[in-house]
Design an enzyme around this catalytic site. Sequence first.
Site, short mmCIF file in Angstrom:
data_model
loop_
_atom_site.label_atom_id
_atom_site.label_comp_id
_atom_site.label_asym_id
_atom_site.label_seq_id
_atom_site.Cartn_x
_atom_site.Cartn_y
_atom_site.Cartn_z
CB SER A 11 8.97 7.18 2.64
OG SER A 11 9.20 5.93 1.48
CE1 TYR A 152 3.51 -6.84 -4.88
CE2 TYR A 152 2.42 -9.28 -4.41
CZ TYR A 152 2.87 -7.89 -4.08
OH TYR A 152 3.48 -7.94 -2.14
CB ALA A 155 7.82 -9.42 -8.74
CE LYS A 156 6.74 -8.88 -3.72
NZ LYS A 156 7.84 -7.57 -2.43
CB ILE A 185 0.44 -5.99 6.11
CG1 ILE A 185 1.26 -7.18 5.66
CG2 ILE A 185 1.16 -4.93 7.20
CD1 ILE A 185 1.10 -7.52 7.33
P1 NAP Z 1 4.01 1.15 0.62
O1 NAP Z 1 2.95 1.29 2.22
O2 NAP Z 1 3.25 1.41 -0.46
O3 NAP Z 1 5.29 1.80 0.38
C1 NAP Z 1 6.29 1.15 -0.11
C2 NAP Z 1 7.31 1.54 -0.13
O4 NAP Z 1 8.19 1.03 -1.43
C3 NAP Z 1 7.63 3.01 0.18
O5 NAP Z 1 8.35 3.25 1.06
C4 NAP Z 1 7.92 3.40 -1.59
O6 NAP Z 1 8.89 4.51 -1.32
C5 NAP Z 1 9.25 2.16 -1.79
N1 NAP Z 1 9.51 1.85 -2.99
C6 NAP Z 1 8.22 1.64 -4.40
N2 NAP Z 1 8.86 1.98 -5.61
C7 NAP Z 1 9.71 2.21 -5.04
C8 NAP Z 1 11.66 2.38 -5.76
N3 NAP Z 1 11.28 2.22 -6.66
N4 NAP Z 1 12.95 2.50 -5.09
C9 NAP Z 1 12.84 3.01 -3.56
N5 NAP Z 1 11.92 3.14 -2.68
C10 NAP Z 1 10.05 2.53 -3.30
O7 NAP Z 1 4.09 -1.05 0.26
P2 NAP Z 1 3.82 -1.46 1.71
O8 NAP Z 1 2.85 -2.33 2.25
O9 NAP Z 1 4.84 -1.57 2.95
O10 NAP Z 1 5.14 -2.90 1.17
C11 NAP Z 1 6.01 -3.34 1.91
C12 NAP Z 1 6.53 -4.59 1.30
O11 NAP Z 1 6.20 -5.52 1.54
C13 NAP Z 1 6.47 -4.20 -0.41
O12 NAP Z 1 7.26 -5.11 -1.49
C14 NAP Z 1 5.35 -5.19 -0.91
O13 NAP Z 1 4.90 -5.77 -1.72
C15 NAP Z 1 5.85 -6.13 0.37
N6 NAP Z 1 3.97 -6.69 1.12
C16 NAP Z 1 2.85 -5.57 1.31
C17 NAP Z 1 1.82 -6.40 1.57
C18 NAP Z 1 0.91 -6.33 2.53
O14 NAP Z 1 -0.26 -6.72 2.91
N7 NAP Z 1 1.59 -4.27 2.28
C19 NAP Z 1 2.28 -7.60 1.73
C20 NAP Z 1 2.93 -8.48 1.15
C21 NAP Z 1 4.00 -8.18 0.49
P3 NAP Z 1 8.48 6.18 -2.04
O15 NAP Z 1 7.38 6.54 -1.91
O16 NAP Z 1 9.72 6.92 -1.47
O17 NAP Z 1 8.54 5.97 -3.05
#
Ligand code: NAP
Length: 244
Positions: A11, A152, A155-156, A185
């Site tokens: 989303s 976190y 988990a990762k 990101i």
């Molecule tokens: P984000 O913008 O906060 O988006 C998180 C997404 O995960 C949303 O679409 C949310 O959906 C969904 N989500 C959360 N809890 C959920 C659940 N229980 N069931 C199903 N969907 C769920 O985060 P992002 O930065 O895009 O992160 C995406 C992935 O990349 C994550 O695994 C994060 O740990 C990883 N990551 C991010 C970064 C960074 O710097 N941003 C760096 C390293 C790794 P809803 O809003 O619909 O709940």
Amino acid sequence: MSKVALITGASRGIGRSIALELAKSGISIAINYNSSEKQAKEVLDQIKGLNQNANIYKADVSNEVEVSEMIHKIESDFGRIDIAVNNAGISQIGLFTDMTTKDRDRMIGVNLIGAMNISKAVLPGMIHIKHGNIINISSMWGEAGASCEVVYSAAKAGLIGFTKALAKEVGPSGIRVNCVSPGVIDTDMNSELSKADMKELLDEIPLDRIGTPKDIAKAVKFLVSDRASYITGQVLSVNGGIII
Ligand code: NAP
């Protein structure tokens, strides 16, 4: 017949970009979300605008029953699932000793058990068709460990072990399992970080910019493509060369 990909947490942020990038290459998309229905519908409209097949599916990835029901629904709607991207994730900043048991379990439940729930539910179908791709979205903190993001990071890191082990188990069935490990990101997940924190991180990035969701989506697109047909059990770090 076009391939079918399930993207969890599609989303917003990185998941949304992965969904759009895979749709552009002709893949049908199952958009999973948990609470952001409006945003999930926007992604659906964008994909439909590309003349690509897609649908939205609400499920909390940490809930095995909801996941199982969702997978059955997607398989019935699209016929099968060729690609699963375990992207859904949450983060929380604070001292390990201050974290409640409930918050700790939620962090592990969504970030690690969520990927296991999805993988367990999609694998029978992939084994049946003798091919498949699973991508787990880890984090540079899963590789290096982050102070104030201890659970976190755990988990990762768990996702990396899960990737390597599962790749060995299901490789003989023609299924590849890989991991993408993003650096910093630009998404909602980092909105809690102060400008000073972001500047400090930026100073550690040799490519001198914060990453975009598209940077991660392009790596996922490569790993699920035939160009990566001999790659499995690997961690692809997409982090601008950050020194961690
Ligand atoms: P984000 O913008 O906060 O988006 C998180 C997404 O995960 C949303 O679409 C949310 O959906 C969904 N989500 C959360 N809890 C959920 C659940 N229980 N069931 C199903 N969907 C769920 O985060 P992002 O930065 O895009 O992160 C995406 C992935 O990349 C994550 O695994 C994060 O740990 C990883 N990551 C991010 C970064 C960074 O710097 N941003 C760096 C390293 C790794 P809803 O809003 O619909 O709940």
